[in-house]
Design a protein around this motif. Structure first.
Motif, short mmCIF file in Angstrom:
data_model
loop_
_atom_site.label_atom_id
_atom_site.label_comp_id
_atom_site.label_asym_id
_atom_site.label_seq_id
_atom_site.Cartn_x
_atom_site.Cartn_y
_atom_site.Cartn_z
N ARG B 147 -59.34 -3.57 -11.73
CA ARG B 147 -60.79 -3.55 -11.84
C ARG B 147 -61.20 -4.54 -12.93
O ARG B 147 -60.51 -4.63 -13.93
CB ARG B 147 -61.15 -2.12 -12.21
N PRO B 148 -62.26 -5.28 -12.82
CA PRO B 148 -63.28 -5.24 -11.77
C PRO B 148 -63.03 -6.18 -10.59
O PRO B 148 -64.00 -6.64 -9.99
CB PRO B 148 -64.52 -5.67 -12.53
N ALA B 150 -62.76 -7.05 -6.97
CA ALA B 150 -63.34 -6.27 -5.87
C ALA B 150 -62.26 -5.75 -4.92
O ALA B 150 -62.35 -4.63 -4.44
CB ALA B 150 -64.35 -7.12 -5.11
N GLU B 151 -61.22 -6.57 -4.65
CA GLU B 151 -60.19 -6.14 -3.70
C GLU B 151 -59.50 -4.87 -4.19
O GLU B 151 -59.21 -3.96 -3.42
CB GLU B 151 -59.12 -7.22 -3.49
N GLU B 153 -60.64 -2.62 -6.30
CA GLU B 153 -61.52 -1.45 -6.25
C GLU B 153 -61.65 -0.94 -4.83
O GLU B 153 -61.65 0.26 -4.59
CB GLU B 153 -62.90 -1.82 -6.79
N GLU B 154 -61.77 -1.89 -3.89
CA GLU B 154 -61.91 -1.48 -2.50
C GLU B 154 -60.66 -0.75 -2.04
O GLU B 154 -60.73 0.29 -1.36
CB GLU B 154 -62.12 -2.73 -1.63
#
Lengths: 108, 484
Positions: B147-148, B150-151, B153-154
């Motif tokens: 994080r952060p 995006a991959e 977190e997804e």
């Protein structure tokens, strides 16, 4: 006394509502609530069965193991909420949305 | 808590206490020296491994038969602990490069490992549930560790939502099983079924839902949808552990539940699992061909390997062959752990700092730039395909034999055909590595080099002399079947 099968039927309906909710809804928090509904339908089934296994006026091992399981499910669900909401907040910070359809960087 | 209770959970107890203490100690370790936390975590894993080894030969049961420490749990614990040590050794360099070096990584890893160990010693569905969550919840966090980005977190969100969904199925399955047999203890469930006191409708519904829940964990088709996305998005060191630790833990629970709690139902579950195994092998291997990212390709490969291990579970449905089937499953889990960790270590070595897609073309020219690394990767790919003289060949051989002995000739045939299909995409990596010209030298940290080397040697040595390991796997199971 209400027969156990009524409770089990209700818990099955709740379970199906929960599972459908996970598959149909797109908001991560609502999906999460549907998962909680599934867990709680299991709780209902556990206490209903435990009542069935409970002889009048005595404590039975069989009834206790079902009731204790309910407490474990509630505790674990709380732990899951802590992690899950943190993840959803983190996603919201970067994406400004918690719609699972908009989280699609990875194909699949 | 009596002494035997205490001893039965001693390895898990040592590891979790170490993790809790490390959580505090980590506060005093400066931010730029988190490698110290890594070393302390590795020491904890090594200490736990020593405890597991010291307890060998004992057959303990604690907490009123809810937890069992036997050969089976020790074997699985050893596999997961070694995988953990490997990941801890390669993690500091990887995390440092990506500026996500936080001490919590190692502590979460220790908790996950203790969950996988507890999965293997559970002999009550309550403990299976707790262990499943102890294994999963830290892994959700680890998947989102970058994080952060995006991959990452997804990947964490997908893993979390589908994992929680799977737990819902599992728990409802346990509730139905409890309703059918008035117990959650494996032995009492089996006894109730044998005595004909169980409500078979509720019981088979319960067993099916438990299978769905555990099927998600081991990534069997049709419960595999999360695997490629989660494996691709998670930091690669986490993926490496997830593909081994979570799978080994899931299979440990699957073997225990279905072999000791539901042996009487095997006429029902064996054909169902056979179908799942056939689908898993086919879909995993065919879908892997189309992937251009090495992480996705290895993710589908891990789905396919779950199918091969399920084949051994199916074979165990026939009581006369269950011991050989279970020991071949254990052997395959270890073989898979070795070759897969090795392959992931090579992927980590080649990953670009900001690399998110990891195309196969990254491997171009590796043969010229780093012959040692390329030879090791060739070995892992041959082993994952199942070609001699590697451990992957022996693992597949045992699993196929178990299936044929148990009368599942068609399943073994599907296994052989899908292995041939898999040669296409595994050997393509080898071809790109040796035939295509590449950019130039690759930096290889020493710790990563050691891991790749040790795994390559293990792949080869266990492929040439597998007998002692298979004997160990067989010994590990004696108590499981003595008690059942």
């Amino acid at each position: 006394m209400i027969p156990t099968s009524y409770y089990i039927l209700l818990s099955a309906i709740l379970f199906v509502i929960g599972a459908t909710g996970v598959l149909v809804r797109r908001n991560a928090i609502v999906i999460f609530m549907s998962v909680e509904l599934m867990l709680n339908s299991a709780n209902l089934a556990f206490v209903a069965f435990a009542r069935q296994f409970q002889p009048a006026g005595a404590v039975s091992q069989a009834a206790l193991s079902g009731q204790v399981f309910v407490f474990f499910i509630m505790t674990v669900a709380a732990a899951e909420v802590a992690v899950g909401l943190a993840l959803i907040v983190a996603i919201f910070k970067t994406k400004h949305s918690i719609d699972v359809d908009e989280v699609h960087q990875l194909k699949g | 808590m009596t002494t035997s209770d205490f001893n039965a959970i001693l390895p898990v107890l040592v590891l979790t206490s170490w993790a809790c203490v490390l959580l505090l100690v980590d506060l005093w370790i400066p931010k730029d020296r988190k490698a110290i936390t890594a070393w302390l975590a590795a020491a904890g894993l090594a200490a736990t491994l020593a405890v597991v080894w010291l307890l060998s030969g004992f057959n303990l049961s604690g907490f009123g038969g809810m937890v069992a420490l036997d050969g089976f749990s020790r074997f699985v614990s050893a596999v997961v602990l070694v995988a953990g040590i490997v990941v801890v050794v390669i993690a500091p360099g990887y995390l440092n490069q990506r500026q996500i070096e936080r001490g919590e990584f190692y502590i979460l890893l220790l908790f996950t490992i203790s969950g996988a160990m507890l999965m293997a010693s559970a002999s009550d569905l309550v403990i299976v549930f707790l262990a499943l969550e102890l294994l999963s919840i830290p892994l959700y966090v680890l998947a989102g560790f970058a994080r952060p980005r995006a991959e990452s977190e997804e990947s964490a969100l997908k893993y979390f939502l589908l994992g929680a969904f799977a737990s819902g199925f599992f728990v409802y399955g346990v509730a139905l099983t409890y309703g059918a047999t008035a117990s959650t203890n494996f032995q009492q469930i089996a006894a109730a079924v044998a005595a004909g006191q169980a409500n078979l409708l509720l019981l088979s519904g319960g067993a099916a839902l438990i299978l769905v829940g555990l099927g998600f964990k081991v990534a069997a088709v049709p419960f595999h949808m999360w695997t490629p996305d989660v494996y691709e998005g998670a930091p690669t060191v986490v993926t490496a552990f997830m593909s081994v630790g979570a799978k080994v833990g899931g299979f440990a629970a699957l073997l225990r539940v279905f072999f000791t709690a539901f042996p009487a139902l095997s006429a029902n579950w064996a054909p169902t699992i056979a179908l799942i195994a056939a689908l898993t092998m086919t879909l995993g291997n065919v879908a892997a061909i189309a992937q251009s990212s090495i992480k996705r390709r290895l993710a589908y490969s891990s789905i396919a390997h779950a199918g091969y291990i399920l084949m051994a579970v199916v074979a165990g449905g026939a009581a006369a062959f269950s011991q050989f089937a279970a020991s071949s499953a254990l052997f395959y889990l270890l073989a898979y752990g070795i070759m897969n960790l090795g392959a992931w270590a090579v992927v980590i070595a080649l990953e670009k700092r900001d690399g998110t897609t990891n195309p196969i073309d990254d491997f171009a020219g590796l043969g010229a730039a780093r012959p040692g690394l390329a030879i090791a990767m060739t070995l892992f790919m041959l082993s994952l395909t199942g070609l001699p003289p590697t451990v992957g060949f022996i693992g597949k051989f045992y699993v196929f034999r178990a299936a044929i002995d148990a009368g599942y000739m068609w399943l073994a045939l599907i296994g052989v055909v899908t292995s041939l299909v898999s040669a296409f995409y595994y050997l393509r990596v080898v071809m790109v590595m040796w035939m295509k010209p590449g950019e130039g030298p690759v930096a290889l940290p020493r710790s990563l080099g050691w891991v790749v080397g040790v795994m390559a040697v293990a792949t080869l040595v266990l492929g040439v002399v597998p007998a002692p390991l298979m004997a160990a796997a067989g010994r590990a199971l004696l108590s499981l079947f003595a008690s059942a």
